[in-house]
Scaffold this active site. Structure first.
Site, PDB file in Angstrom:
ATOM      1  N   SER A  53       0.935  -1.264  -0.133  1.00 47.58           N
ATOM      2  CA  SER A  53      -0.044  -0.036  -0.231  1.00 47.58           C
ATOM      3  C   SER A  53       1.007   1.404  -0.061  1.00 47.58           C
ATOM      4  O   SER A  53       1.983   0.944   0.603  1.00 47.58           O
ATOM      5  CB  SER A  53      -0.875   0.048   1.279  1.00 47.58           C
ATOM      6  N   LYS A 104      -3.909  -7.104   2.905  1.00 47.57           N
ATOM      7  CA  LYS A 104      -4.227  -6.152   2.243  1.00 47.57           C
ATOM      8  C   LYS A 104      -5.606  -6.073   1.601  1.00 47.57           C
ATOM      9  O   LYS A 104      -6.068  -4.884   1.327  1.00 47.57           O
ATOM     10  CB  LYS A 104      -3.072  -6.269   1.063  1.00 47.57           C
ATOM     11  N   HIS A 107      -7.581  -4.112   3.922  1.00 44.92           N
ATOM     12  CA  HIS A 107      -6.979  -2.657   4.098  1.00 44.92           C
ATOM     13  C   HIS A 107      -7.828  -2.091   3.182  1.00 44.92           C
ATOM     14  O   HIS A 107      -8.125  -0.975   3.264  1.00 44.92           O
ATOM     15  CB  HIS A 107      -5.696  -2.671   3.802  1.00 44.92           C
ATOM     16  N   ASN A 108      -7.946  -2.603   1.836  1.00 46.19           N
ATOM     17  CA  ASN A 108      -8.671  -2.024   0.850  1.00 46.19           C
ATOM     18  C   ASN A 108     -10.085  -1.760   1.029  1.00 46.19           C
ATOM     19  O   ASN A 108     -10.773  -0.804   0.664  1.00 46.19           O
ATOM     20  CB  ASN A 108      -8.388  -2.410  -0.428  1.00 46.19           C
ATOM     21  N   GLU A 111     -10.404   1.221   3.323  1.00 46.25           N
ATOM     22  CA  GLU A 111     -10.079   2.306   2.353  1.00 46.25           C
ATOM     23  C   GLU A 111     -11.317   2.963   1.512  1.00 46.25           C
ATOM     24  O   GLU A 111     -11.388   3.986   1.672  1.00 46.25           O
ATOM     25  CB  GLU A 111      -8.854   1.985   1.350  1.00 46.25           C
TER      26      GLU A 111
END
Lengths: 238, 238, 238, 238
Positions: A53, A104, A107-108, A111
């Site tokens: 990221s 990840k 995470h997205n 986001e």
């Protein structure tokens, strides 16, 4: 670093004859974690799935690296990760194969929700009771407010560059695969993620309402109001 | 700086005999913006409504100050705001009376959504396929990832102090007034805020499910599944 | 039966000189329950707030009447209610002043959610993997399926009259006041109503996206994707 | 009529030696439509996937049957479907293989949302400002109101049998597979289904909050309020 999907399998196939158990392969893209688990099992080399990221800006600022795979392989590449990441705190081994891309993926999903949360706040300010300079709002918030963040700095930059009304920026949000994966995994784990789901839905909605007749569900609601209440039906122009 | 509500009116009444048009009164609490508009109209002095963010930590780090009211009064107090805020960028005049508390109200609505967005991500990680060290995840994210923020630093601190499973921290989120005001204002402006609403709902839900019979809507759904499908009714123990 | 709002107060004022405690006034419109409580207190006559559902079709089929106010006044008017409602089961006294309009308000909030729930199902069928005759789907469901209802009969009628693609029916849902009141009351009672809120939001959204630049929140998300990822910004045509 | 899943494949395997192209196999359970497509391809016989709604009550009232598969096979079994369904309008051929279970899947997604929509309304009435007899509310609504339906008749029955407070009925909603499939398919088609998703989430939530520490996301929000505001942390009892 190749785009996620078949290109990763193709690259691994190219490498296949040259790899043995001492080698380490790193997939730094946005692969689905289940693909990474599969690839790790089938590859002769040690396989590290490395969620990355930071975007293009990370090339200057350093990236955040979430790494899955064998401990020894991660240790061996630590000097590389130190150099690519923001520093020693900008990378870590999350766990076994797939865990890097799993973290990840989540995470997205987060986001998407953060972007939409800021978006809701600024939409309310833009539509609300006061004539506000949204760049000034974002700058004031970025200096000491609880909600300060890098994404809010990017909001500030966006208002500075596009104007407080965002100028010609369209209501059309592309992308969505990692957010979709996050919701799919949350369904599998029976974890409610209403904010991530709502953020993803806004993307779908932005793509459905630009051209054509619009969202079917609301067209039906429009018609039903006539059905039970004889409210006038709003019609599209032919 | 007195608590929002009647205490502000009481303080203003105490001051009433001593104020004239050269004086400046600042309300640095979380008053509703409509109360601030009303107070500004009724007070002989210039009235600045000053949304203040940063929490107790702001005493060291400096606050973010969103100020509404007359331009001259804001200018006159700029040296004070410079000292209290993180610096000159940490405060700004948003607009006329009420605009400071208006922007702060929206800030808090966004704050609820950001907290819950991070919460959804960590809940999925906690319930998901890998056994993760959530402090390490948060630290890695805070170093270079797109979603880095001060709230995420507070998540990192929370996992460090409470453990990756949050120990004895209860599923009970107090507060909610500024978030409720944000949703009310969004209703008045016809602006959809599904994430902020969902975050607020989670708070209500956390308070409804701790003791007693739980959420009525779901108890009815439980019973209806028997009604149409003869699925067994889950019952509370007497 | 006068439209809700100031017309009710005007009608009451006109009647004021002619009313005493033996008279009964019935407000059969969609007044806010708090207005009904206020009017009941100020009117010399007995005041019945009568939530009325059934739409124009109710003139043939009979209405559903939710009545608030004094027991004796409700009893006195029972023959009238029997005639206007579907029959004795089509009306009931809910409780004291305001309760009739309160129950009707909630009825309408539920109505929004039901309409949108059917809409989501039909949208998925319309966009999904099979080329379906939605009138036939609705008819099949209305004959024996768990989700059969009067609103689903109206869906069936809509597809019969407009076609399976809803023809020129626009993505624009008018109305929203009783749904807004329902969400406001749910906020006051701290009761989560995510479905009713989502249904109301779809209405707001349908009105925001028809003309003009679209939803600000999503325009910002579009721009932020450039900010962190250098994804191309979708732009509106000038 | 065997339970969905492996039992269907086992039954088909048992039948395999006895089937040829003149035979018709009907799967009347809640199979996933993709399984039905696969089975239709692999089975020597004509394969009809028949979504069946109506619950045990359907044995008296007649079922609603959504049938996918070859036209000739559907025509051949029409007398059977006439007998099992509510009548000729209670069954129809939706389209090719899989379409029957596809339409039934969406039916169930809508069903979840309808149940929860009524649930929200009754929760607000139960928690709200008036002391209401919810059976009387449901009965009044079922007689002429816009939201009348079979599910609302089941609500009326539930309040009659359990009492207006639902007695010992627990906040625990089982099931969820067809709703999960609906959301998964909506993700694949990029169709927003916020109400269906919210209804499914409420089920997950009802199962997460009964025992144990509760929802992680809200526990983190509780802790973060201490992090930025030094609000007291609510703790579980040890």
């Amino acid at each position: 670093m190749v785009p996620a999907g078949e290109a990763v399998d193709a690259a691994l196939e190219d490498l296949a004859g040259h790899l043995d158990g001492d080698d380490v392969v790193v997939d730094g893209g946005n692969s689905h974690f289940e693909d990474s688990v599969r690839r790790a099992e089938r590859t002769a080399a040690a396989y590290l799935d490395c969620g990355t990221s930071g975007g293009p800006a990370g090339a200057q600022l350093g990236f955040s690296l979430m790494v899955g795979g064998p401990e020894w392989a991660y240790r061996e590449l630590e000097p590389v990760f130190d150099a690519v990441a923001t520093g020693p705190d900008g990378h870590d081994r999350m766990g076994p194969a797939g865990s890097g891309h799993y973290v990840k993926m989540v995470h997205n999903g987060v986001e998407y929700a953060l972007m939409q949360a800021y978006g809701e706040g600024f939409e309310l300010l833009a539509e609300g009771r006061y004539d506000l300079d949204l760049e000034a709002v974002a700058r004031t918030w970025n200096n000491g407010a609880v909600i300060r963040s890098w994404l809010l700095e990017l909001c500030e930059e966006a208002f500075r560059e596009e104007g407080s009304d965002l100028g010609t920026v369209a209501d059309h949000v592309a992308g969505g695969s990692t957010g979709t994966w996050t919701v799919q995994e949350a369904l599998a784990q029976e974890v409610p993620v209403p904010l991530i789901y709502a953020a993803l839905s806004e993307r779908f909605d932005s793509r459905a309402t630009g051209d054509g007749p619009g969202r079917f569900s609301r067209r039906l609601a429009n018609r039903l109001r006539y059905g039970f209440g004889r409210h006038e039906i709003a019609r599209r122009e032919g």
